[in-house]
Design an enzyme around this catalytic site. Structure first.
Site, PDB file in Angstrom:
ATOM      1  N   ASP A 214     127.543 119.086 146.939  1.00 48.00           N
ATOM      2  CA  ASP A 214     126.224 119.430 146.419  1.00 48.00           C
ATOM      3  C   ASP A 214     125.575 120.558 147.233  1.00 48.00           C
ATOM      4  O   ASP A 214     125.901 120.754 148.403  1.00 48.00           O
ATOM      5  CB  ASP A 214     125.339 118.168 146.479  1.00 48.00           C
ATOM      6  CG  ASP A 214     124.010 118.333 145.779  1.00 48.00           C
ATOM      7  OD1 ASP A 214     124.015 118.580 144.562  1.00 48.00           O
ATOM      8  OD2 ASP A 214     122.962 118.212 146.452  1.00 48.00           O
ATOM      9  N   GLU A 238     128.957 123.270 144.602  1.00 50.56           N
ATOM     10  CA  GLU A 238     127.946 123.643 143.615  1.00 50.56           C
ATOM     11  C   GLU A 238     127.178 124.865 144.098  1.00 50.56           C
ATOM     12  O   GLU A 238     126.406 124.779 145.057  1.00 50.56           O
ATOM     13  CB  GLU A 238     126.969 122.487 143.397  1.00 50.56           C
ATOM     14  CG  GLU A 238     125.842 122.828 142.439  1.00 50.56           C
ATOM     15  CD  GLU A 238     124.551 122.066 142.713  1.00 50.56           C
ATOM     16  OE1 GLU A 238     123.733 121.960 141.780  1.00 50.56           O
ATOM     17  OE2 GLU A 238     124.348 121.604 143.858  1.00 50.56           O
TER      18      GLU A 238
END
Length: 466
Positions: A214, A238
């Site tokens: 993330d 990400e």
């Protein structure tokens, strides 16, 4: 040999075998290339209860055990990997997993540590790899009450307070808070070493095969390199950005791979907004920017929907266009990631609207479920992941490419649209018969160095030599 020396030799052999065994079970980036991933939110995929969820901004009841019971639904579509939510204990309402409270324990809303181990073991028994979502940039929304967080319970573990306001200011992106979430200071030796030990132990204890990382740009690249190495598995980060040069800079310098957000935006343009299909040519064509920008396009995570954006069907209700987008996502170079609920034509809006509960909608006869099953079978039968991608035709309403000898044809005309093109640039010899994977009776033959492709009612097609 004395008994003591024999024991030492035996111990050495055990250690060597343990290392070899762990190495054999660690999934390398290269091995991930042949996988197709089904992304799900653990809280939303399967529940022991059939009750509907009244509030998508809090827990809805999904569990590891219920997910384990539904693995055949996933493998039935042809997926051989799943991406699950972060597994650690979260602060209140952290159903998504991104608000860590205690890195040392498992989120009890999802189940126990043993439940998680059982899920991974069951998945592996079915040939399904498990990718865990992880967060190392921030913790849950505790403001300055760091004593709530384990193990980062002191202000010295965090960057000084500031909020990200300018996403073009990289220093601000790395040092300030995202949406008010306390920002961990990875340059602090305790924080850095603890995060690396944590991910190493997490992967080892539960047997995870890969990880999705993330908020990748919010942390310096050199930390991610060490974090990826400590995990010892494929990592896809990400980088929520459409700028190819910016996104590509995180592959290799930070992690093994990144999510292909630039392609996500291209798909939305071309199929959802019906813009020119030459946008695909710009990125995947002979002079496409992907080939020169990314160090390895085949490692990128390719997706058309996810939990952070309104679903495709929320902005475009035409299922024919959706089918083209799905086929594109499953066949272009990269590791396909398919978002749960798309197979049931979910159309949720902005977060949390796009994070619906899947239960009780596990219809294996749905159009999209069957489409995905067919394409994934073709991927395996043709070993698509090993085949080079070559553009064969491009205009505003039609785009075609091959992966090896597999011919993929796409259109953005939508329902009711019919397009026909004569293909003269192709790898087939005279007389070769090509048949559709969606309709085995629909075939064309190469004649005079060309063959005709006809897409009816706005639907995509995949042709394979017979």
């Amino acid at each position: 040999f004395t008994l003591s020396s024999k024991m030492k030799l035996l111990h050495s052999l055990v250690v060597i075998l343990a290392v070899v065994f762990s190495t054999c079970n660690a999934a390398s980036p290269a091995e991930w290339k042949s996988r197709t991933i089904y992304q799900l939110l653990t809280d939303r995929f399967a529940s022991p209860s059939s009750d509907s969820c009244g509030d998508l901004s809090s827990y809805c009841g999904g569990t590891f055990t219920a997910l384990e019971d539904k693995l055949d639904y996933i493998s039935g579509m042809g997926f051989d990997a799943i991406w699950i939510s972060p597994v650690v204990t979260n602060t209140d309402n952290g159903y998504h997993g991104y608000w860590a409270k205690d890195l040392t324990t498992v989120n009890s809303h999802f189940g126990t540590s043993d439940d998680l181990k059982s899920l991974v073991k069951a998945a592996h028994a079915k040939g399904i790899w498990v990718m865990v979502d992880v967060v190392a940039n921030h913790v849950g929304p505790v403001n300055f009450d760091f004593g709530q967080i384990t193990p980062f319970n002191d202000a010295s573990h965090y960057h000084s307070y500031c909020e990200i306001q300018d996403w073009n200011n990289q220093q601000q992106v790395e040092l300030c808070r995202l949406s008010g979430l306390p920002d961990l200071n990875q340059t602090d030796s305790y924080v850095r070493s603890t995060l690396k030990s944590w991910i190493s132990n997490l992967v080892t204890e539960y047997g995870f095969d890969g990880m999705r990382v993330d908020t990748t740009p919010e942390v310096a690249k050199d930390f991610w390199q060490e974090f990826n190495q400590a995990a010892g598995v494929y990592a896809v980060g990400e980088v929520f950005n459409g700028d190819i040069s910016y996104v590509s800079s995180y592959q290799g310098a930070a992690l093994n791979a990144v999510l292909n957000y630039p392609f996500f935006f291209t798909v939305r343009d071309v199929f959802q907004q019906k813009k020119s299909m030459r946008e695909i040519e710009n990125v995947f064509g002979p002079s496409g920017s992907y080939w020169s920008s990314f160090s390895d396009v085949s490692l990128l995570g390719t997706f058309i929907d996810n939990h952070d954006n309104p679903r495709f069907l929320n902005g475009q209700s035409d299922v024919a266009l959706f089918k083209n987008a799905i086929v594109a996502g499953l066949t272009v170079t990269g590791i396909p990631i398919f978002y749960y609920g798309d197979e049931q034509e979910y159309a949720g809006g902005s977060d949390p609207g796009c994070r619906e509960t899947l239960w009780p909608n596990y219809n294996t006869d749905s159009e999209i479920y069957q489409l995905v099953q067919t394409v994934n079978k073709m991927r395996k039968d043709q070993t698509l992941s090993t085949l080079n991608q070559t553009q064969r035709y491009a205009d505003d309403q039609f785009y075609a490419f091959t992966r090896g000898n597999v011919f993929i044809a796409l259109t953005n005309t939508g329902t009711g649209g019919n397009v026909q093109r004569s293909i003269t640039y192709h790898p087939y010899s005279e007389g070769t018969k090509l048949c559709s994977v969606f309709n085995s009776g629909s075939c064309v033959s190469v004649s005079g160095g060309a063959f005709s492709v006809s897409l009816q009612n706005g639907l995509p097609d995949i042709l394979v030599p017979q």
